[in-house]
Design an enzyme around this catalytic site. Structure first.
Site, PDB file in Angstrom:
ATOM      1  N   THR A  72      36.719  38.122  47.926  1.00 64.00           N
ATOM      2  CA  THR A  72      36.584  37.899  49.372  1.00 64.00           C
ATOM      3  C   THR A  72      35.147  37.656  49.795  1.00 64.00           C
ATOM      4  OG1 THR A  72      38.520  39.244  49.850  1.00 64.00           O
ATOM      5  CG2 THR A  72      36.920  39.040  51.612  1.00 64.00           C
TER       6      THR A  72
ATOM      7  N   ASP B 133      40.066  34.605  42.956  1.00 59.81           N
ATOM      8  CA  ASP B 133      40.572  35.803  43.614  1.00 59.81           C
ATOM      9  C   ASP B 133      40.819  36.777  42.452  1.00 59.81           C
ATOM     10  OD1 ASP B 133      42.575  36.492  46.344  1.00 59.81           O
ATOM     11  OD2 ASP B 133      42.727  37.698  44.517  1.00 59.81           O
TER      12      ASP B 133
ATOM     13  N   SER C 280      42.878  38.829  41.770  1.00 55.59           N
ATOM     14  CA  SER C 280      44.263  38.957  41.305  1.00 55.59           C
ATOM     15  C   SER C 280      44.493  38.094  40.069  1.00 55.59           C
ATOM     16  CB  SER C 280      45.230  38.482  42.392  1.00 55.59           C
ATOM     17  OG  SER C 280      44.815  38.932  43.634  1.00 55.59           O
TER      18      SER C 280
ATOM     19  N   THR D   5      37.913  42.753  45.304  1.00 58.23           N
ATOM     20  CA  THR D   5      38.196  44.188  45.296  1.00 58.23           C
ATOM     21  C   THR D   5      39.553  44.529  44.658  1.00 58.23           C
ATOM     22  OG1 THR D   5      39.169  44.104  47.514  1.00 58.23           O
ATOM     23  CG2 THR D   5      36.811  44.601  47.371  1.00 58.23           C
TER      24      THR D   5
ATOM     25  N   THR E 170      39.133  53.836  41.899  1.00 55.59           N
ATOM     26  CA  THR E 170      40.412  53.238  42.246  1.00 55.59           C
ATOM     27  C   THR E 170      40.271  52.595  43.621  1.00 55.59           C
ATOM     28  OG1 THR E 170      42.792  53.680  42.252  1.00 55.59           O
ATOM     29  CG2 THR E 170      41.448  55.269  43.418  1.00 55.59           C
TER      30      THR E 170
ATOM     31  N   ARG F  92      53.979  55.597  34.627  1.00 59.39           N
ATOM     32  CA  ARG F  92      53.510  56.421  35.750  1.00 59.39           C
ATOM     33  C   ARG F  92      54.597  57.424  36.081  1.00 59.39           C
ATOM     34  NH1 ARG F  92      50.921  53.195  40.486  1.00 59.39           N
ATOM     35  NH2 ARG F  92      49.818  55.159  40.691  1.00 59.39           N
TER      36      ARG F  92
ATOM     37  N   GLN G 179      51.742  59.242  39.174  1.00 62.51           N
ATOM     38  CA  GLN G 179      51.783  58.484  40.430  1.00 62.51           C
ATOM     39  C   GLN G 179      50.899  59.125  41.490  1.00 62.51           C
ATOM     40  OE1 GLN G 179      55.899  57.848  41.566  1.00 62.51           O
ATOM     41  NE2 GLN G 179      56.448  57.690  39.407  1.00 62.51           N
TER      42      GLN G 179
HETATM   43  N1  ASP Z   1      42.020  39.204  47.081  1.00 61.93           N
HETATM   44  C1  ASP Z   1      40.607  39.512  47.067  1.00 61.93           C
HETATM   45  C2  ASP Z   1      40.166  39.631  45.609  1.00 61.93           C
HETATM   46  O1  ASP Z   1      40.405  40.630  45.011  1.00 61.93           O
HETATM   47  C3  ASP Z   1      40.353  40.766  47.787  1.00 61.93           C
HETATM   48  C4  ASP Z   1      38.892  41.141  47.936  1.00 61.93           C
HETATM   49  O2  ASP Z   1      38.012  40.645  47.281  1.00 61.93           O
HETATM   50  O3  ASP Z   1      38.629  42.040  48.782  1.00 61.93           O
HETATM   51  O4  ASP Z   1      39.621  38.695  45.080  1.00 61.93           O
END
Ligand code: ASP
Length: 334
Positions: free
Chosen positions: A11, A54, A56, A85, A156, A237, A270
């Site tokens: 982000t 990103d 992800s 993040t 985390t 978990r 968990q």
């Molecule tokens: N979807 C973004 C990422 O992880 C979220 C972020 O950076 O806050 O790349």
């Protein structure tokens, strides 16, 4: 002093596009403006890791590219990794295992809001990360976020919207910047990789390690189908300190057969805060008796990255399970 910034995406450098937030900001120009007039001006070099992602979309192959980029760079005194993040906690744990011998700081950060947007946390997070990396007080992997410095293998993502996005549930902060630095303790450390503790790890490879949560009423057939084909390891978990529905007919037998087939089953919790000990309750003991191994106070992110690390080192079955309990990089309390 020279600090190398490795920009991987996230982000922090995103802009609005018709498809939603995507990389596109002038990160280099923004950083130059941010550092103008500070002690760090002219001391920071930026490497953009193409393609920007990103987080992800990060895989263990990007973890390894970051490791390689850091190891190649003998000239920098410290590193700041700009990262999304969403999977930052996995990457910071992965870097922790792979760089135990580095002896230079690696500070991972990013932001909840893109740079240049109202109330963005990008300026504060990046300045804090650069200050931590150039402080001379840190020699390991850490995460800096919202004025706090945290052990890299302990974090985390605790919030998808709060600017205090990261916590380390099972250990206290390393340092706080509020606004001057308060260094609270020395970083968690481990024995390093290899029997001698000074081994140079083999590169990360992609691994096939499902992570799944036990839920009330989960049936044995569902568990069985989730384990076909057999993966390289399983991160389970469980509830609380490592409990599972032992009264579900056949459930423990499925896990027993999985372990007997050479697939380690690692039991995490968990709970946000946990110290897993499957021997504590009857509902967990059966798991321990068939050979499942508890992740102790590792976060799920640290446990997953550790399993991938160990698989990449060529470990399998019982040998891999034994290393789960070894503190390599401060990921668990010895
Ligand atoms: N979807 C973004 C990422 O992880 C979220 C972020 O950076 O806050 O790349």
């Amino acid at each position: 002093m020279r600090i190398s910034v490795l920009y991987t995406g996230g982000t922090i450098g995103m802009v609005e596009t018709p498809q939603g937030l995507a990389p596109g900001a002038d990160l280099q120009g923004w950083l130059t403006d941010l550092l103008a007039g500070t002690d760090l001006a002219g001391q920071v070099v930026v490497t953009t890791m193409e393609p920007l992602v990103d987080s992800s979309n990060v895989t263990p192959l990007l973890w390894q590219r970051i490791v390689d980029q850091i190891r190649r760079d003998d000239e920098s005194d410290g590193f700041v990794v700009l990262h999304g993040t969403d999977t930052m906690a996995y990457t910071s744990a992965a870097l922790s295992y792979a760089l135990t011998d580095l002896d230079r700081p690696v500070v991972v950060t990013g932001s909840q809001l893109p740079l240049g947007t109202p109330n963005s946390d990008a300026d504060a997070n990046v300045m804090g990360a650069l200050e931590a990396a150039s402080s001379g007080r840190l020699h390991s992997v850490a995460v800096f976020f919202y004025h706090e410095l945290l052990d890299g293998a302990r974090v985390t993502k605790a919030s998808s919207y709060d600017l205090r996005a990261f916590t380390s549930p099972n250990v206290t902060l390393l340092a706080r910047q509020s606004p001057t630095w308060q260094w609270l303790r020395t970083p968690q450390s481990g024995q390093g990789w290899g029997e001698s503790g000074s081994g140079r790890p083999a590169p990360y490879r992609r691994c096939d390690v499902p992570v799944f949560s036990m839920v009330p009423g989960m049936g044995t057939d569902r568990l069985t189908s989730m384990l076909r084909p057999l993966p390289q390891a399983v991160l389970l978990r469980a509830f609380g300190v490592g409990n599972v529905p032992t009264e579900e007919p056949g459930l423990i037998t499925v896990l027993e057969r999985t372990i007997a087939a050479g697939v380690p089953v690692v039991v995490a919790s968990q709970c946000y805060q946990a110290d897993v000990d499957p021997n504590r309750y009857a509902a967990g003991r059966e798991l321990a008796e068939v050979g499942a191994v508890g992740a102790r106070d590792m976060t799920v992110e640290a446990a997953y990255a550790k399993i991938c690390f160990l698989i990449s080192q060529g470990l399998r079955g019982g040998e891999l399970a034994r290393w789960i309990g070894v503190n390599i990089a401060g990921e668990l309390t010895s």
